[in-house]
Design a protein around this motif. Structure first.
Motif, PDB file in Angstrom:
ATOM      1  N   GLU A  97      71.733  -3.002 -30.136  1.00 52.91           N
ATOM      2  CA  GLU A  97      70.364  -3.106 -29.635  1.00 52.91           C
ATOM      3  C   GLU A  97      70.119  -4.549 -29.226  1.00 52.91           C
ATOM      4  O   GLU A  97      70.490  -5.482 -29.953  1.00 52.91           O
ATOM      5  CB  GLU A  97      69.354  -2.672 -30.692  1.00 52.91           C
ATOM      6  CG  GLU A  97      67.927  -2.654 -30.164  1.00 52.91           C
ATOM      7  CD  GLU A  97      67.047  -1.654 -30.885  1.00 52.91           C
ATOM      8  OE1 GLU A  97      66.021  -1.271 -30.304  1.00 52.91           O
ATOM      9  OE2 GLU A  97      67.383  -1.247 -32.012  1.00 52.91           O
ATOM     10  N   TYR A  98      69.485  -4.720 -28.061  1.00 49.99           N
ATOM     11  CA  TYR A  98      69.258  -6.037 -27.485  1.00 49.99           C
ATOM     12  C   TYR A  98      67.762  -6.346 -27.429  1.00 49.99           C
ATOM     13  O   TYR A  98      66.922  -5.475 -27.682  1.00 49.99           O
ATOM     14  CB  TYR A  98      69.880  -6.118 -26.090  1.00 49.99           C
ATOM     15  CG  TYR A  98      71.394  -6.053 -26.116  1.00 49.99           C
ATOM     16  CD1 TYR A  98      72.161  -7.203 -25.967  1.00 49.99           C
ATOM     17  CD2 TYR A  98      72.061  -4.848 -26.332  1.00 49.99           C
ATOM     18  CE1 TYR A  98      73.557  -7.155 -26.015  1.00 49.99           C
ATOM     19  CE2 TYR A  98      73.449  -4.785 -26.387  1.00 49.99           C
ATOM     20  CZ  TYR A  98      74.185  -5.936 -26.225  1.00 49.99           C
ATOM     21  OH  TYR A  98      75.569  -5.894 -26.291  1.00 49.99           O
TER      22      TYR A  98
ATOM     23  N   ALA B   8      72.863  -6.985 -18.892  1.00 49.81           N
ATOM     24  CA  ALA B   8      73.784  -8.121 -18.734  1.00 49.81           C
ATOM     25  C   ALA B   8      75.048  -7.891 -19.553  1.00 49.81           C
ATOM     26  O   ALA B   8      76.161  -8.181 -19.094  1.00 49.81           O
ATOM     27  CB  ALA B   8      73.101  -9.418 -19.140  1.00 49.81           C
ATOM     28  N   ALA B   9      74.917  -7.368 -20.765  1.00 47.63           N
ATOM     29  CA  ALA B   9      76.081  -7.091 -21.600  1.00 47.63           C
ATOM     30  C   ALA B   9      76.916  -5.965 -21.008  1.00 47.63           C
ATOM     31  O   ALA B   9      78.153  -6.013 -21.031  1.00 47.63           O
ATOM     32  CB  ALA B   9      75.632  -6.727 -23.012  1.00 47.63           C
ATOM     33  N   TYR B  10      76.270  -4.963 -20.469  1.00 47.05           N
ATOM     34  CA  TYR B  10      76.948  -3.846 -19.801  1.00 47.05           C
ATOM     35  C   TYR B  10      77.833  -4.369 -18.666  1.00 47.05           C
ATOM     36  O   TYR B  10      79.005  -4.002 -18.545  1.00 47.05           O
ATOM     37  CB  TYR B  10      75.869  -2.894 -19.271  1.00 47.05           C
ATOM     38  CG  TYR B  10      76.319  -1.645 -18.554  1.00 47.05           C
ATOM     39  CD1 TYR B  10      76.352  -0.421 -19.211  1.00 47.05           C
ATOM     40  CD2 TYR B  10      76.627  -1.665 -17.187  1.00 47.05           C
ATOM     41  CE1 TYR B  10      76.704   0.746 -18.549  1.00 47.05           C
ATOM     42  CE2 TYR B  10      76.987  -0.513 -16.520  1.00 47.05           C
ATOM     43  CZ  TYR B  10      77.020   0.693 -17.206  1.00 47.05           C
ATOM     44  OH  TYR B  10      77.373   1.845 -16.536  1.00 47.05           O
ATOM     45  N   ASP B  11      77.275  -5.256 -17.867  1.00 44.84           N
ATOM     46  CA  ASP B  11      78.023  -5.819 -16.740  1.00 44.84           C
ATOM     47  C   ASP B  11      79.146  -6.738 -17.223  1.00 44.84           C
ATOM     48  O   ASP B  11      80.243  -6.760 -16.642  1.00 44.84           O
ATOM     49  CB  ASP B  11      77.081  -6.589 -15.813  1.00 44.84           C
ATOM     50  CG  ASP B  11      76.080  -5.690 -15.105  1.00 44.84           C
ATOM     51  OD1 ASP B  11      76.339  -4.466 -15.013  1.00 44.84           O
ATOM     52  OD2 ASP B  11      75.030  -6.203 -14.656  1.00 44.84           O
TER      53      ASP B  11
ATOM     54  N   SER C 120      72.632 -15.755 -26.166  1.00 47.31           N
ATOM     55  CA  SER C 120      71.551 -15.568 -25.223  1.00 47.31           C
ATOM     56  C   SER C 120      72.072 -15.019 -23.915  1.00 47.31           C
ATOM     57  O   SER C 120      73.003 -15.559 -23.332  1.00 47.31           O
ATOM     58  CB  SER C 120      70.840 -16.905 -24.960  1.00 47.31           C
ATOM     59  OG  SER C 120      70.341 -17.446 -26.153  1.00 47.31           O
ATOM     60  N   PRO C 121      71.477 -13.924 -23.388  1.00 49.73           N
ATOM     61  CA  PRO C 121      71.928 -13.377 -22.112  1.00 49.73           C
ATOM     62  C   PRO C 121      71.580 -14.313 -20.977  1.00 49.73           C
ATOM     63  O   PRO C 121      70.609 -15.072 -21.055  1.00 49.73           O
ATOM     64  CB  PRO C 121      71.150 -12.055 -22.012  1.00 49.73           C
ATOM     65  CG  PRO C 121      69.915 -12.278 -22.832  1.00 49.73           C
ATOM     66  CD  PRO C 121      70.352 -13.184 -23.960  1.00 49.73           C
ATOM     67  N   THR C 122      72.382 -14.277 -19.932  1.00 48.18           N
ATOM     68  CA  THR C 122      72.104 -15.118 -18.777  1.00 48.18           C
ATOM     69  C   THR C 122      70.993 -14.509 -17.947  1.00 48.18           C
ATOM     70  O   THR C 122      70.750 -13.311 -17.977  1.00 48.18           O
ATOM     71  CB  THR C 122      73.357 -15.262 -17.914  1.00 48.18           C
ATOM     72  OG1 THR C 122      73.793 -13.959 -17.518  1.00 48.18           O
ATOM     73  CG2 THR C 122      74.470 -15.943 -18.692  1.00 48.18           C
ATOM     74  N   GLY C 123      70.329 -15.340 -17.173  1.00 46.86           N
ATOM     75  CA  GLY C 123      69.273 -14.843 -16.308  1.00 46.86           C
ATOM     76  C   GLY C 123      67.944 -14.743 -17.045  1.00 46.86           C
ATOM     77  O   GLY C 123      67.838 -14.936 -18.249  1.00 46.86           O
TER      78      GLY C 123
END
Length: 240
Positions: free
Chosen positions: A123-124, A132-135, A31-34
């Motif tokens: 794909e997200y 978020a994954a990019y960062d 799960s991405p943060t934020g």
């Protein structure tokens, strides 16, 4: 060109470094943060068509990248020496990957056995998760920590933005070493890595180029580095 001569003898340990570093598991919370700020996308619709082909890749006069395999998923080895987890581990709901090898095309040119290019496309759930994954991946490249076995030195430059229509893109230039003596008896060469990241909507691609050499002589007048020239093609293939 000096770097091309170095490439001709690069090989035996580069792939080993790629396979032996990091943790390519998906045990981390995907799960991405934020809090997502964009509308979720439709179900994953990725396919092999999002990956670069031989016609898309570039290197220099007398040498080019050729795709050796393309498949669904992250694969068994990490996609970048500084990778801490798989792309799925960063939250991607669907992933495709391609591996490439460098070949000299000039007559009687020596065979290139170890320099490599990898591409992963994920794909997200939405644009916020892809961002978020990019960062997160950009952060891995800053210090490459923890470092894989055999990597005693690592240096990276701040990310440089690349103008790509309809996408957010950047390249992180870095070097690491030492190169094994069987590849570089002189001790003057290093692994030269270019990592290009492209985020387009809810999709993210990471393109990693690694060669062994003493320099990297690609100028802006000639169109920039190979990864620089390939990123627009990466974005074009990622377009839903």
């Amino acid at each position: 060109m000096q770097h091309r001569l170095a490439l001709a003898v690069a090989a035996l340990a580069t792939t080993g470094l790629l396979a032996g570093c990091g943790d390519d598991s998906t045990g981390a919370d995907p799960s991405p943060t934020g809090t997502p700020t964009s509308t979720p996308t439709s179900p994953a619709s990725l396919g092999k068509d999002v990956l670069l082909t031989d016609d898309d890749t570039v290197y220099s006069d007398g040498a080019d990248w050729f795709r050796t395999e393309a498949f669904e998923g992250d694969g068994q080895d990490v996609f970048n020496p500084c990778t801490r987890e798989s792309l799925e581990g960063t939250g991607a709901t669907s992933v495709f990957r391609a591996n490439f090898e460098l070949r000299n095309s000039a007559a009687k040119a020596p065979e290139v056995n170890g320099d490599f290019l990898t591409q992963v496309v994920g794909e997200y759930a939405d644009e916020a998760a892809a961002t978020a994954a990019y960062d997160e991946i950009t952060g891995w490249l800053a210090h490459c920590s923890p470092r894989p076995e055999g990597m005693e030195e690592y240096r990276s430059q701040p990310p440089r933005e690349v103008k790509v229509d309809g996408a957010t893109a950047q390249i992180v230039d870095s070097t690491y070493g030492p190169a094994p003596k069987e590849i570089d008896p002189t001790g003057d060469a290093a692994y030269i890595m270019e990592t290009g990241l492209v985020r387009q909507g809810a999709r993210l691609s990471v393109l990693t180029s690694v060669i062994v050499g003493q320099d990297y002589n690609f100028t802006e007048e000639d169109g920039g580095t190979p990864v620089n020239r390939m990123l627009p093609k990466v974005a074009a293939r990622m377009t839903p």
